[in-house]
Motif scaffolding. Structure first.
Motif, PDB file in Angstrom:
ATOM      1  N   HIS A 265      42.358  46.756  42.546  1.00 20.70           N
ATOM      2  CA  HIS A 265      43.038  45.508  42.201  1.00 20.70           C
ATOM      3  C   HIS A 265      44.093  45.207  43.252  1.00 20.70           C
ATOM      4  O   HIS A 265      44.846  46.096  43.659  1.00 20.70           O
ATOM      5  CB  HIS A 265      43.691  45.652  40.822  1.00 20.70           C
ATOM      6  CG  HIS A 265      44.560  44.503  40.429  1.00 20.70           C
ATOM      7  ND1 HIS A 265      44.122  43.193  40.406  1.00 20.70           N
ATOM      8  CD2 HIS A 265      45.867  44.461  40.038  1.00 20.70           C
ATOM      9  CE1 HIS A 265      45.104  42.412  40.005  1.00 20.70           C
ATOM     10  NE2 HIS A 265      46.175  43.147  39.794  1.00 20.70           N
ATOM     11  N   HIS A 267      47.300  42.555  44.126  1.00 21.36           N
ATOM     12  CA  HIS A 267      48.212  41.567  43.560  1.00 21.36           C
ATOM     13  C   HIS A 267      48.357  40.376  44.506  1.00 21.36           C
ATOM     14  O   HIS A 267      48.167  40.481  45.709  1.00 21.36           O
ATOM     15  CB  HIS A 267      49.587  42.196  43.336  1.00 21.36           C
ATOM     16  CG  HIS A 267      49.601  43.301  42.326  1.00 21.36           C
ATOM     17  ND1 HIS A 267      50.744  43.664  41.645  1.00 21.36           N
ATOM     18  CD2 HIS A 267      48.625  44.128  41.876  1.00 21.36           C
ATOM     19  CE1 HIS A 267      50.474  44.667  40.823  1.00 21.36           C
ATOM     20  NE2 HIS A 267      49.193  44.974  40.960  1.00 21.36           N
ATOM     21  N   SER A 291      40.089  41.885  41.104  1.00 24.47           N
ATOM     22  CA  SER A 291      39.756  43.306  41.063  1.00 24.47           C
ATOM     23  C   SER A 291      38.269  43.444  41.362  1.00 24.47           C
ATOM     24  O   SER A 291      37.466  42.631  40.905  1.00 24.47           O
ATOM     25  CB  SER A 291      40.055  43.916  39.688  1.00 24.47           C
ATOM     26  OG  SER A 291      41.421  43.817  39.364  1.00 24.47           O
ATOM     27  N   HIS A 315      45.831  48.783  44.446  1.00 31.22           N
ATOM     28  CA  HIS A 315      45.703  50.081  43.794  1.00 31.22           C
ATOM     29  C   HIS A 315      44.466  50.130  42.924  1.00 31.22           C
ATOM     30  O   HIS A 315      43.880  49.094  42.578  1.00 31.22           O
ATOM     31  CB  HIS A 315      46.940  50.371  42.936  1.00 31.22           C
ATOM     32  CG  HIS A 315      47.177  49.354  41.844  1.00 31.22           C
ATOM     33  ND1 HIS A 315      46.695  49.498  40.564  1.00 31.22           N
ATOM     34  CD2 HIS A 315      47.840  48.161  41.853  1.00 31.22           C
ATOM     35  CE1 HIS A 315      47.054  48.457  39.831  1.00 31.22           C
ATOM     36  NE2 HIS A 315      47.742  47.626  40.586  1.00 31.22           N
ATOM     37  N   CYS A 316      44.064  51.341  42.555  1.00 25.38           N
ATOM     38  CA  CYS A 316      43.042  51.516  41.530  1.00 25.38           C
ATOM     39  C   CYS A 316      43.672  51.181  40.184  1.00 25.38           C
ATOM     40  O   CYS A 316      44.814  51.572  39.906  1.00 25.38           O
ATOM     41  CB  CYS A 316      42.517  52.951  41.536  1.00 25.38           C
ATOM     42  SG  CYS A 316      41.278  53.247  40.244  1.00 25.38           S
ATOM     43  N   HIS A 317      42.932  50.465  39.336  1.00 22.69           N
ATOM     44  CA  HIS A 317      43.505  50.032  38.060  1.00 22.69           C
ATOM     45  C   HIS A 317      43.265  51.040  36.942  1.00 22.69           C
ATOM     46  O   HIS A 317      43.606  50.761  35.787  1.00 22.69           O
ATOM     47  CB  HIS A 317      42.972  48.657  37.661  1.00 22.69           C
ATOM     48  CG  HIS A 317      44.023  47.792  37.034  1.00 22.69           C
ATOM     49  ND1 HIS A 317      44.558  48.063  35.800  1.00 22.69           N
ATOM     50  CD2 HIS A 317      44.675  46.692  37.481  1.00 22.69           C
ATOM     51  CE1 HIS A 317      45.470  47.151  35.492  1.00 22.69           C
ATOM     52  NE2 HIS A 317      45.565  46.307  36.509  1.00 22.69           N
ATOM     53  N   SER A 319      44.910  53.879  35.453  1.00 24.39           N
ATOM     54  CA  SER A 319      46.317  54.269  35.635  1.00 24.39           C
ATOM     55  C   SER A 319      46.469  55.732  36.024  1.00 24.39           C
ATOM     56  O   SER A 319      47.394  56.087  36.761  1.00 24.39           O
ATOM     57  CB  SER A 319      47.116  53.974  34.362  1.00 24.39           C
ATOM     58  OG  SER A 319      46.543  54.623  33.235  1.00 24.39           O
TER      59      SER A 319
END
Length: 450
Positions: A265, A267, A291, A315-317, A319
């Motif tokens: 993903h 932003h 994403s 980042h990878c979503h 968590s």
């Protein structure tokens, strides 16, 4: 010159050509090596077809030489030491001094010859993931060709029939060798430089490791409980940023050689998926995303126009994939009263800090004693405090006035006045609440105007 002299001369020429060919194959290209964890921007090619080189995050591109009309590379499979982040080193297997291995770059239509020298303690092979080539060059040990024994060098040679983003990795004792970090990117640029041009072209591979805090070698017999989620075997806060000039057309290429999918993903932008490891996506078939889920063993490339200035997370979503050295047996203490327990423990261990009763954010704020050769699960600082991140996380930094070829970190973005969230101390609007699990249809006139 009589017939005998002519035949003798022809034989001599043939013998000379054969000797020259033997010398050519015996004289290996230099095995370039690199152990720097920093991103190294490759220069544009000084000869041959022109292309805009790929910038491999925290990586580099393998040098090559021309031998007649063949582009030659030299890969060395060997044990390496990889600095995953400041304060943590892993003993992995890789190529030419590094894991992940160096990026191979060439041009559609070229013929490549890749020498692979095996300095591992066991046999290996190299599979050219996604490339179209002869069966005997496919790199599946025991099927395509005999595996490469330790100490030996094999040659792979084939024509690059299509452009795109591909990968290379072993197909010999694959569970061990890939778990130890043996993988790399193979970029084939279009023959026509005007096809799919971009100003900035970034690439990285997703890899996962299971390395206990205080240790150096990954567990290889692991399928699910990985604790180090990496881009090019590097973890946040030490994954380099993607530095972009405002107005650039940007491509991000991402390959997944872990055991799970990763929703990457970004932003601040939407983007178009323009390429897979199967080839380029026609413009009519592209779709907008923020994403992109990357399956196991696959590659996705997406593009966007850098029109929004700022610092934007990427980042990878999942968590848990934005954390480091994560303990899977960690109990949940949210809501627990640990005051009595804390008093008892402090009688034996002065300075004990109870954590987790109000969430895990305090792990990103406190500096605690850690085992040797590990870093905190949540770490990294931004201009306003701890970022509470790790693993698969970086920042796309879009700035006005970044020169072509400049990928140095410009520092943190200063938000213009009036464009940053602020604390409110005035009267608040009425607070609406709902505890019912039922669907509630709002009436048309529920919005008051005034």
């Amino acid at each position: 010159m009589n017939r005998r002299q002519l035949l003798a001369g022809g034989a001599g020429l043939a013998m000379a050509s054969a000797a020259q060919a033997q010398t050519r194959f015996r004289d290996l290209p230099e095995a370039a090596s690199n152990d720097s964890p920093n991103t190294q921007v490759p220069p544009r090619p000084s000869n041959g077809p022109d292309y805009n080189p790929v910038v491999t995050l925290n990586g580099w591109s393998l040098p090559w030489r021309m031998n007649g009309n063949v582009k030659e590379f030299h890969l060395v499979a060997e044990p390496v030491e990889r600095i995953m982040a400041n304060g943590m080193m892993a003993r992995l297997w890789g190529y030419n001094g590094q894991s992940t291995g160096p990026t191979i770059e060439a041009v559609e239509g070229e013929r490549v010859r890749i020498y692979v020298t095996n300095r591992l303690p066991e046999h290996t092979s190299v599979h050219w993931h996604g490339l179209i080539l002869p069966s005997g060059m496919d790199g599946v040990g025991g099927l395509s060709h005999p595996a490469i024994p330790p100490g030996k060098t094999f040659v792979y040679e084939f024509d690059l029939t299509k452009s795109g983003t591909f990968m290379y990795h072993p197909h010999a004792d694959e569970m061990v060798q890939m778990a130890m970090g043996m993988m790399g990117l193979f970029i084939v640029h279009p023959r026509d430089p005007s096809f799919m041009p971009v100003d900035r072209d970034f690439a990285f591979l997703l890899a996962a490791y299971d390395i206990d805090p205080g240790t150096y070698i990954p567990r290889v017999a692991e399928m699910t409980n990985f604790n180090m989620w990496t881009w090019n075997s590097r973890i946040f806060p030490d994954i380099d940023p993607l530095v972009v000039n405002k107005g650039d057309r940007v491509r991000v290429r991402c390959g997944n050689l872990t055991m799970t999918n990763h929703p990457i993903h970004m932003h601040g932008y939407d983007f178009e998926v323009t390429c897979t490891d199967g080839g380029w996506v026609p413009e009519s078939a592209r779709w907008p995303e923020v994403s992109i889920d990357i399956p196991v063993g696959a590659m996705r490339a997406y593009e966007f126009d850098a029109i929004h200035e700022g610092d934007w997370a990427i980042h990878c979503h999942k968590s848990h994939h934005t954390m480091n050295a994560m303990g899977h047996d960690l109990p949940t203490f949210i809501g627990a009263d640990k005051r009595k327990l804390t008093g008892m423990i402090r009688k034996e261990t002065r300075g004990y800090m109870p954590m987790g009763t109000a969430g895990m954010a305090d792990m990103g704020e406190m500096s605690m004693e850690l085992p040797e050769n590990t870093i905190p699960m949540m770490t990294g600082w931004g201009p306003y405090g701890p970022l509470e991140m790790g693993g698969m996380f970086s920042v796309v930094k879009v700035r006005e006035g970044i020169a072509p070829g400049d990928y140095s970190d410009p520092g943190w973005y200063e938000n213009p006045p009036g464009t940053e969230a602020w604390e409110w101390t005035g009267e608040l609007p009425e607070e609406a609440r709902n505890t019912s699990p039922d669907t509630i249809i709002s009436p048309r006139d529920h919005v008051r105007r005034g």
